[in-house]
Design an enzyme around this catalytic site. Structure first.
Site, PDB file in Angstrom:
ATOM      1  N   CYS A  74       0.857  -1.175   0.000  1.00  0.00           N
ATOM      2  CA  CYS A  74       0.000   0.000   0.000  1.00  0.00           C
ATOM      3  C   CYS A  74       0.901   1.235   0.000  1.00  0.00           C
ATOM      4  O   CYS A  74       1.681   1.437   0.940  1.00  0.00           O
ATOM      5  CB  CYS A  74      -0.863  -0.040   1.268  1.00  0.00           C
ATOM      6  SG  CYS A  74      -1.929   1.391   1.490  1.00  0.00           S
ATOM      7  N   CYS A 193      -0.953   3.278  -6.722  1.00  0.00           N
ATOM      8  CA  CYS A 193      -1.821   2.723  -5.684  1.00  0.00           C
ATOM      9  C   CYS A 193      -2.072   1.287  -6.108  1.00  0.00           C
ATOM     10  O   CYS A 193      -2.360   1.022  -7.286  1.00  0.00           O
ATOM     11  CB  CYS A 193      -3.141   3.506  -5.638  1.00  0.00           C
ATOM     12  SG  CYS A 193      -4.436   2.711  -4.661  1.00  0.00           S
TER      13      CYS A 193
HETATM   14  N1  DGL Z   1      -4.039   0.495  -2.067  1.00  0.00           N
HETATM   15  C1  DGL Z   1      -3.597   1.629  -1.382  1.00  0.00           C
HETATM   16  C2  DGL Z   1      -2.348   2.266  -1.987  1.00  0.00           C
HETATM   17  O1  DGL Z   1      -1.561   1.603  -2.624  1.00  0.00           O
HETATM   18  C3  DGL Z   1      -4.543   2.648  -0.836  1.00  0.00           C
HETATM   19  C4  DGL Z   1      -5.993   2.644  -1.131  1.00  0.00           C
HETATM   20  C5  DGL Z   1      -6.822   3.414  -0.107  1.00  0.00           C
HETATM   21  O2  DGL Z   1      -7.222   2.787   0.851  1.00  0.00           O
HETATM   22  O3  DGL Z   1      -7.058   4.611  -0.274  1.00  0.00           O
HETATM   23  O4  DGL Z   1      -2.109   3.435  -1.789  1.00  0.00           O
END
Ligand code: DGL
Length: 264
Positions: A74, A193
Site C-alpha cells: 500500500c 496505488c
Molecule cells: N491500495 C492503497 C495504496 O496503494 C490505498 C488505497 C486506499 O485505501 O485509499 O495506496
C-alpha cells in the site's frame, strides 16, 4: 526466524492482493499471509496518524504470527508509516512508492546523451500525493520531466465495492479524472496505488498506444527477494508456497472478491 516462516503482506483493502499475486508468481516457494483492512478502507482520505495506527496494529498481528518480513502493499500506508514501523520492529519492512523513477528513466536512451524529458501522470491516493515522502521523490525528477499528480480516490471504492467489472462505470470514472490532459502528449501513467493495478486493461483502453502504464509490483517483489536473500531467509527452492487471505471485513462478499482478484 526460519526461512520457511511466512511473509506478512497488507493493504487498506483489496489492492494489495495484486502484490500478493506477484509474490506467488515470482517467489512461488514463499508462504504469504495477506491481510486486507477493508473494514477501514479507504486509507487514502484518512490522516497520516490514523493510517499509522492502523498499520501498527496489522504489523503487530504479523509479528505474533511469526512473520519473517512484512510487505506494505500500500503506497498510502508506506508514506504514513514505513519509517516508524522500521524503527519499531527488527524484521525487514518492505514499502512501496509510486514507480516514478521507472517512468522518468525511460527518457534515458543509450544512443542519445541527453535525457528526453518525460511527461508522466502519477495516479495515486490523495494522502500519498500529499505526503512528504512523495514530495521528496518528486523533487528528484521534476526539474527534468513534466510530472502531473492525479488523486483518484474513486478507483479505490470501485474495487472495494466489487464493481471492477462494470465497464461503463470504470471508463466514465477514468474519463472524469483524465480528460483534462492531452493524453497524446503523455509518455506514461504511473499506477501509484495497488488497487489501480487491477485497472491496467482499462487504462490501456483509455491511453494512446505510445503511453506506457507502469506499476511498482514487480520491482517491489524483486526488492523483497534481494532482502530475503541477503539475510539467508528465502524459502527453500522447490518448496510449495501459498497465499492465505484474511480481511478485517469478515463478510462472504469480501472473501469471494478477494479470491477472485487473486486468481484474476
Ligand atoms: N491500495 C492503497 C495504496 O496503494 C490505498 C488505497 C486506499 O485505501 O485509499 O495506496
Amino acid at each position: 526466524m526460519s526461512s520457511t516462516a511466512p511473509i506478512g503482506v497488507f493493504d487498506s483493502g483489496l489492492g494489495g492482493i495484486s502484490v500478493a499475486r506477484q509474490i506467488a508468481r515470482d517467489l512461488p516457494a514463499e508462504h504469504v499471509l495477506y491481510f486486507g483492512d477493508s473494514a477501514n478502507a479507504p486509507y487514502g482520505i484518512k490522516t497520516p496518524e490514523q493510517v499509522k495506527s492502523l498499520s501498527f496494529a496489522i504489523v503487530e498481528r504479523f509479528v505474533d504470527q511469526g512473520a519473517k518480513a512484512v510487505v506494505i502493499a500500500c503506497n498510502t500506508a508506506t508514506s504514513a508509516a514505513v519509517n516508524d514501523l522500521r524503527e519499531h520492529y527488527d524484521i525487514p519492512i518492505i514499502g512501496m512508492e509510486p514507480a516514478l523513477k521507472v517512468a522518468c528513466d525511460r527518457g534515458d536512451v543509450p544512443s542519445d546523451p541527453h535525457h528526453i524529458p518525460q511527461r508522466v501522470i502519477v495516479a495515486a491516493t490523495p494522502l500519498t500525493l500529499r505526503e512528504r515522502k512523495f514530495a521528496k521523490l518528486m523533487e528528484r525528477f521534476d526539474s527534468d520531466n513534466e510530472i502531473y499528480k492525479e488523486p483518484c480516490p474513486d478507483l479505490v471504492e470501485i474495487v472495494e465495492s466489487g464493481q471492477l467489472g462494470n465497464h461503463q462505470l470504470v471508463m466514465d470514472t477514468l474519463h472524469r479524472y483524465f480528460d483534462q490532459y492531452d493524453l497524446n502528449r503523455i509518455d506514461s501513467v504511473v499506477l501509484g496505488c495497488t488497487h489501480f493495478v487491477f485497472y491496467r486493461d482499462y487504462f490501456r483502453e483509455l491511453l494512446p498506444e505510445r503511453a506506457a502504464i507502469i506499476d511498482g509490483n514487480e520491482g517491489t517483489v524483486r526488492h523483497l527477494r534481494v532482502v530475503l536473500e541477503s539475510l539467508g531467509k528465502l524459502a527453500p527452492e522447490g518448496a510449495t508456497g501459498s497465499v492465505e487471505l484474511s480481511n478485517s471485513d469478515p463478510s462472504e462478499r469480501i472473501a469471494t472478491l478477494s479470491h477472485e482478484l487473486l486468481n484474476r
